[in-house]
Design a protein around this motif. Structure first.
Motif, short mmCIF file in Angstrom:
data_model
loop_
_atom_site.label_atom_id
_atom_site.label_comp_id
_atom_site.label_asym_id
_atom_site.label_seq_id
_atom_site.Cartn_x
_atom_site.Cartn_y
_atom_site.Cartn_z
N ALA A 134 0.81 -1.22 0.00
CA ALA A 134 0.00 0.00 0.00
C ALA A 134 0.85 1.27 0.00
CB ALA A 134 -0.93 -0.01 1.21
N VAL A 135 2.04 1.23 0.59
CA VAL A 135 2.87 2.45 0.69
C VAL A 135 4.01 2.48 -0.31
CG1 VAL A 135 2.30 2.78 3.14
CG2 VAL A 135 4.39 1.51 2.52
N MET A 136 4.10 1.48 -1.17
CA MET A 136 5.24 1.35 -2.07
C MET A 136 5.49 2.59 -2.92
SD MET A 136 6.23 -1.81 -4.50
CE MET A 136 6.16 -2.90 -3.08
N ASP A 137 4.47 3.28 -3.35
CA ASP A 137 4.64 4.45 -4.20
C ASP A 137 4.64 5.76 -3.43
OD1 ASP A 137 4.78 2.88 -6.50
OD2 ASP A 137 2.59 2.83 -6.70
N ASP A 138 4.58 5.67 -2.12
CA ASP A 138 4.57 6.88 -1.28
C ASP A 138 5.98 7.45 -1.18
OD1 ASP A 138 4.60 8.49 1.32
OD2 ASP A 138 2.48 8.00 1.11
N ARG A 139 6.09 8.77 -1.11
CA ARG A 139 7.42 9.41 -1.00
C ARG A 139 8.10 9.07 0.33
NH1 ARG A 139 7.75 14.11 1.96
NH2 ARG A 139 5.79 14.81 2.84
N LEU A 140 7.34 8.60 1.30
CA LEU A 140 7.90 8.23 2.60
C LEU A 140 8.10 6.72 2.74
CD1 LEU A 140 5.84 10.64 4.89
CD2 LEU A 140 8.19 10.91 4.11
N TYR A 141 8.16 6.06 1.62
CA TYR A 141 8.30 4.60 1.61
C TYR A 141 9.46 4.12 2.48
CZ TYR A 141 8.99 -0.13 -0.26
OH TYR A 141 9.15 -1.48 -0.39
N ALA A 142 10.62 4.74 2.33
CA ALA A 142 11.79 4.32 3.11
C ALA A 142 11.55 4.49 4.60
CB ALA A 142 13.03 5.10 2.68
N ALA A 143 10.92 5.59 4.98
CA ALA A 143 10.62 5.82 6.39
C ALA A 143 9.63 4.79 6.92
CB ALA A 143 10.07 7.23 6.60
N PHE A 144 8.64 4.45 6.11
CA PHE A 144 7.67 3.43 6.52
C PHE A 144 8.35 2.08 6.72
CE2 PHE A 144 4.23 6.02 4.24
CZ PHE A 144 3.77 6.57 5.42
N LEU A 145 9.28 1.73 5.83
CA LEU A 145 10.01 0.47 5.99
C LEU A 145 10.84 0.47 7.27
CD1 LEU A 145 11.25 -0.50 2.41
CD2 LEU A 145 9.34 -1.44 3.72
N ARG A 146 11.48 1.60 7.55
CA ARG A 146 12.28 1.70 8.78
C ARG A 146 11.40 1.54 10.01
NH1 ARG A 146 15.13 6.69 6.46
NH2 ARG A 146 16.63 5.73 5.06
N SER A 147 10.19 2.05 9.95
CA SER A 147 9.29 1.90 11.10
C SER A 147 8.95 0.43 11.33
CB SER A 147 8.03 2.73 10.93
OG SER A 147 7.19 2.18 9.93
N LEU A 148 8.90 -0.35 10.27
CA LEU A 148 8.65 -1.79 10.40
C LEU A 148 9.84 -2.51 11.02
CD1 LEU A 148 6.90 -2.57 7.00
CD2 LEU A 148 5.84 -2.46 9.28
N MET A 149 11.01 -1.89 10.99
CA MET A 149 12.21 -2.48 11.57
C MET A 149 12.32 -2.19 13.06
SD MET A 149 15.00 -1.51 8.71
CE MET A 149 14.63 -1.68 7.00
N GLY A 150 11.37 -1.44 13.59
CA GLY A 150 11.40 -1.14 15.01
C GLY A 150 11.97 0.21 15.37
N LEU A 151 12.32 1.01 14.37
CA LEU A 151 12.85 2.34 14.67
C LEU A 151 11.73 3.26 15.10
CD1 LEU A 151 15.29 2.72 11.67
CD2 LEU A 151 15.90 2.43 14.06
N ARG A 152 12.05 4.14 16.01
CA ARG A 152 11.08 5.12 16.49
C ARG A 152 11.01 6.29 15.51
NH1 ARG A 152 14.44 4.05 21.18
NH2 ARG A 152 13.28 2.74 22.62
N PRO A 153 9.87 6.98 15.46
CA PRO A 153 9.75 8.14 14.57
C PRO A 153 10.86 9.18 14.81
CG PRO A 153 7.59 7.54 15.38
CD PRO A 153 8.59 6.68 16.12
N ALA A 154 11.24 9.40 16.07
CA ALA A 154 12.29 10.37 16.38
C ALA A 154 13.64 9.96 15.80
CB ALA A 154 12.40 10.55 17.90
N GLU A 155 13.85 8.66 15.64
CA GLU A 155 15.09 8.17 15.04
C GLU A 155 15.04 8.24 13.52
OE1 GLU A 155 15.91 4.95 18.63
OE2 GLU A 155 14.85 4.31 16.83
N ILE A 156 13.90 7.94 12.96
CA ILE A 156 13.72 7.96 11.51
C ILE A 156 13.85 9.39 10.97
CG2 ILE A 156 12.06 7.56 9.64
CD1 ILE A 156 10.96 5.23 11.37
N CYS A 157 13.30 10.36 11.70
CA CYS A 157 13.29 11.75 11.24
C CYS A 157 14.68 12.35 11.04
CB CYS A 157 12.52 12.63 12.22
SG CYS A 157 10.74 12.35 12.16
#
Length: 186
Positions: A134-157
């Protein structure tokens, strides 16, 4: 109490990060409305006990529904800061005893909060795949994948390409971003 909490926090702030000072300020603000007007030397354990009961019953003033009880962790955090501030007042001989030392949130409140908490199960493999699709074409795709790895939003940002080692398949967290009111601290 207000004056002492201001003085204590000003001294304490010299050894704290800006985000921690903000957290302490917010935590102490919960106490000030009810205990702030009481003379430091007149503060009694009963006053602290009554504040704790009020906070658990109706202490929320922002976030969620105002007038409902604060969570156990929030009340315990405020009590811990108060105990620390009063401990310093004892050391400086401003008061004889730390009246917050023995005030603890009753166990039945902790248990009731745990029972009422909704347990949300983690996604299964099918749900993860559906999300990725569902998010594959989103500009935040990489950030969404990182969130699946357990990273917190504050770390991803604040993550940079230098933090990612594609050859070794590792990702290193060096910094986080913290929101304090309307201000961002990196």
């Amino acid at each position: 109490m207000d004056e002492w909490l201001d003085e204590w926090l000003a001294r304490k702030a010299e050894d704290l990060e800006e985000s921690t000072v903000y957290s302490y300020t917010t935590t102490l603000a919960r106490l000030r409305g009810i205990l702030g007007h009481i003379r430091l030397q007149d503060l009694a354990e009963d006053d602290v006990e009554e504040w704790m009961k009020w906070a658990l019953r109706e202490g929320r003033v922002r976030g969620g529904k105002a007038g409902t009880g604060l969570g156990v962790a929030s009340v315990e955090m405020s009590l811990a800061r108060l105990e620390e501030a009063l401990g310093r007042a004892v050391a400086r001989r401003l008061v004889e005893v730390n009246v917050a030392r023995e005030v603890k949130v009753p166990r039945n409140h902790r248990k009731a909060e745990r029972r009422a908490k909704t347990v949300i199960p983690p996604w299964n493999l099918q749900e993860v795949r559906a999300f990725v699709d569902a998010v594959m074409d989103d500009r935040l795709y990489a950030a969404f994948l990182r969130s699946l790895m357990g990273l917190r939003p504050a770390e991803i940002c604040v993550m940079r390409w230098a933090d990612v080692d594609l050859g070794g398949a590792t990702l290193t967290v060096h910094r986080t971003r913290t929101l304090m009111g309307n201000k961002v601290v990196v």
